[in-house]
Design an enzyme around this catalytic site. Structure first.
Site, PDB file in Angstrom:
ATOM      1  N   ASP A  70      51.611  40.982 -19.927  1.00 16.98           N
ATOM      2  CA  ASP A  70      51.280  40.613 -18.551  1.00 16.98           C
ATOM      3  C   ASP A  70      50.379  39.403 -18.706  1.00 16.98           C
ATOM      4  OD1 ASP A  70      49.814  40.245 -16.141  1.00 16.98           O
ATOM      5  OD2 ASP A  70      50.399  42.259 -15.525  1.00 16.98           O
ATOM      6  N   HIS A  71      50.912  38.223 -18.431  1.00 16.48           N
ATOM      7  CA  HIS A  71      50.158  37.028 -18.833  1.00 16.48           C
ATOM      8  C   HIS A  71      48.835  36.881 -18.082  1.00 16.48           C
ATOM      9  CE1 HIS A  71      51.987  35.060 -15.321  1.00 16.48           C
ATOM     10  NE2 HIS A  71      51.113  34.094 -15.467  1.00 16.48           N
ATOM     11  N   HIS A 101      50.634  42.038 -12.184  1.00 16.70           N
ATOM     12  CA  HIS A 101      49.417  41.210 -12.247  1.00 16.70           C
ATOM     13  C   HIS A 101      48.281  41.727 -11.365  1.00 16.70           C
ATOM     14  CE1 HIS A 101      52.189  38.713 -14.305  1.00 16.70           C
ATOM     15  NE2 HIS A 101      52.659  38.044 -13.273  1.00 16.70           N
TER      16      HIS A 101
HETATM   17  C1  BG6 Z   1      54.988  35.208 -12.772  1.00 13.12           C
HETATM   18  C2  BG6 Z   1      55.881  35.370 -11.585  1.00 13.12           C
HETATM   19  O1  BG6 Z   1      54.823  36.439 -13.430  1.00 13.12           O
HETATM   20  O2  BG6 Z   1      53.726  34.751 -12.349  1.00 13.12           O
HETATM   21  C3  BG6 Z   1      56.014  34.070 -10.838  1.00 13.12           C
HETATM   22  O3  BG6 Z   1      57.157  35.809 -11.994  1.00 13.12           O
HETATM   23  C4  BG6 Z   1      54.643  33.517 -10.503  1.00 13.12           C
HETATM   24  O4  BG6 Z   1      56.791  34.214  -9.664  1.00 13.12           O
HETATM   25  C5  BG6 Z   1      53.765  33.482 -11.722  1.00 13.12           C
HETATM   26  O5  BG6 Z   1      54.828  32.214 -10.001  1.00 13.12           O
HETATM   27  C6  BG6 Z   1      52.360  33.088 -11.377  1.00 13.12           C
HETATM   28  O6  BG6 Z   1      51.635  32.898 -12.566  1.00 13.12           O
HETATM   29  P1  BG6 Z   1      50.398  31.937 -12.621  1.00 13.12           P
HETATM   30  O7  BG6 Z   1      49.889  32.068 -14.024  1.00 13.12           O
HETATM   31  O8  BG6 Z   1      50.866  30.575 -12.284  1.00 13.12           O
HETATM   32  O9  BG6 Z   1      49.426  32.454 -11.602  1.00 13.12           O
END
Ligand code: BG6
Length: 488
Positions: free
Chosen positions: A177-178, A240
């Protein structure tokens, strides 16, 4: 310093994630010396690329990410390509041979990292075949990183998990989960548990509500097929946002170990009140963007982005009120919202503290400024504390002032990309910032009733303008509790 030695296999090497995030992250780790010369990357995908084509693409993606203005060929020489059909058995045998050869060439001590960055319908099958064809058998460690989506509801996630668990142990599985790799998300724990002035007040006696916002400016882009099946709940809330919420609400861990931290997060998800399907509308608001303007440019409605979306009932926005049934949080609403095509890109947390029982220093009963702690995750990285003070020249009355710490403003801090940190964590065997199966399962169990309720009832879409902060109903959700969203 730890310098993992490893052969990394990327399933989905021609995809967007690989070129936007993974190649640049691997480059950075190499550049900073966190990866030594003892590494190789095997890219797999269906296209008939060659090592050379992959290397060119790796160089391009690094250039695009950082413009390092240097010869990247030595770095790129660590990359190998194999065209791959996930359903074709002979390709697994070929992969095994290639990996053993690379292990010898780069002296990687048999360590193998498999990264699944492709269509999720193959995750289970790939895991199974990796085991079947002996790819997991080496004299080093073997780990598997899996991208989301991890299932599309609780039953499908459970099926997938069972399939993967037949091939890999829980300790070998890294569900990424980045958001957990973001600097300020990792900082939530530190801000909370390393500061008496916050931790002593971090409960229902002193906090009136908590707000988590993850707004995006981007629309669906070229991911119509994926996104329309998914929607904001599956794309952002189930993973997230729920992760941020558990970090905000968890009890202090007794030790900073993977198991202890994860177990505290899991307890939060267990205390999250499940909202029954017939009550969803009291707690959740869905939205889909209409045409509008962003940065003075006209943008189309979601339904006009692609032919396939013309009649879509998919939510591109969700706001909700989460209720936690435990001793610390009973009575404190947790509001969350996330959506595409909103006014700005921002990931923010606001902790609103309870007002004093009597405050003679407010200008009027309408202008009240409770103390707020704002944790900005993106694009600003920092914390802001809103206090009341008397600015000179304004009599004896109070006005809000802001104490701000902005990480970008500190010389020498260069925030690493989330993927970079998480890749490194995985290579050194630290699973703390990856999601345990129990977290995935509990999150799905929580969102499933919302998904069910909404899939059976047609929505009145579109209901918010591109470039706005979402549908009106999301404001009303807080107003009926006497609160409003803080836009910081
Ligand atoms: C991803 C989603 O996990 O997270 C995307 O699939 C979203 O739809 C993105 O745009 C948002 O990530 P960040 O790091 O730009 O907030």
């Amino acid at each position: 310093a730890l310098q993992p030695k490893v052969v990394i296999v990327i399933f989905g090497a021609t995809g967007d994630l690989a070129s936007r995030k993974l190649y640049p992250s691997i480059y950075n780790l190499y550049k900073k010396g966190q990866l030594s010369e003892n590494f190789a990357v095997v890219g797999l995908a269906r296209r008939p690329w060659t090592d050379e084509v992959l290397r060119e693409n790796v160089e391009k993606s690094v250039d695009k990410a950082f413009s390092p203005n240097e010869d990247l060929s030595e770095f790129a020489s660590h990359f190998y390509y194999q065209s791959f059909d996930v359903t074709d058995d002979s390709t697994y045998a070929g992969l095994n041979t290639l990996m053993s050869k690379l292990d010898e060439t780069y002296q990687t001590e048999g360590n193998r990292l498999f990264y699944l960055a492709m269509a999720p319908n193959f995750f289970g099958m790939i895991a199974k075949k990796l085991k079947e064809y002996g790819l997991k058998e080496s004299n080093g460690w073997t780990r598997l990183i899996i991208e989301k989506p991890f299932g599309h509801d609780h039953p499908s996630a459970e099926d997938l998990n069972n399939e993967i668990r037949e091939a890999f142990d829980e300790e070998q599985i890294y569900r990424i989960d980045h958001y957990l790799g973001k600097e300020m998300v990792q900082n939530i724990e530190v801000i909370r548990f390393a500061n008496g002035i916050f931790e002593h007040l971090w409960n229902n006696q002193f906090i009136s509500n908590i707000q988590v916002t993850a707004s995006e400016v981007l629309g669906v882009e070229d991911r119509a097929r994926y996104y329309d099946d998914s929607g904001a709940i599956r794309d952002m809330l189930q993973n997230h946002i729920m992760q941020i919420v558990s970090l905000l609400l968890m009890e202090p861990p007794i030790k900073l170990t993977t198991d202890e931290i994860r177990s505290e997060k899991i307890k939060v998800l267990r205390a999250l009140r499940k909202i029954e399907e017939d009550k969803i509308d009291q707690y959740f608001v869905r939205g889909q963007y209409d045409a509008g303007e962003i940065d003075s440019e006209a943008v189309p409605a979601y339904r006009a982005e692609d032919q396939e979306l013309a009649e879509s009932n998919t939510e591109t926005y969700v706001a909700g009120k989460l209720v936690i049934d435990n001793y610390r949080w009973a009575g404190v609403p947790i509001y969350i919202r996330t959506g595409k095509r909103m006014a700005k890109k921002a990931i923010n947390i606001v902790i609103q503290f309870k007002d004093l029982p009597m405050n003679l220093y407010y200008k009027s009963s309408k202008e009240r400024y409770p103390n707020l702690l704002n944790i900005s995750i993106q694009p600003n990285e920092g914390i802001t504390l809103t206090l009341n003070a008397n600015k000179s020249g304004s009599g004896t009355l109070a006005e809000p002032i802001h104490l701000a710490y902005n990480q970008h403003a500190v010389p020498g801090i260069n925030t690493p990309e989330a993927y970079e940190k998480l890749l490194f964590d995985c290579m050194v065997g630290d699973a703390t910032n990856f999601t345990h199966w129990d977290e995935v399962a509990l999150s799905w169990k929580f969102v499933d009733p919302i998904l069910n309720a909404w899939s059976t009832k047609k929505a009145d879409f579109p209901n918010y303008k591109s470039g706005s902060m979402g549908p009106k109903a999301a404001d009303e959700l807080l107003e009926k509790d006497g609160f409003h969203w803080w836009d910081i």
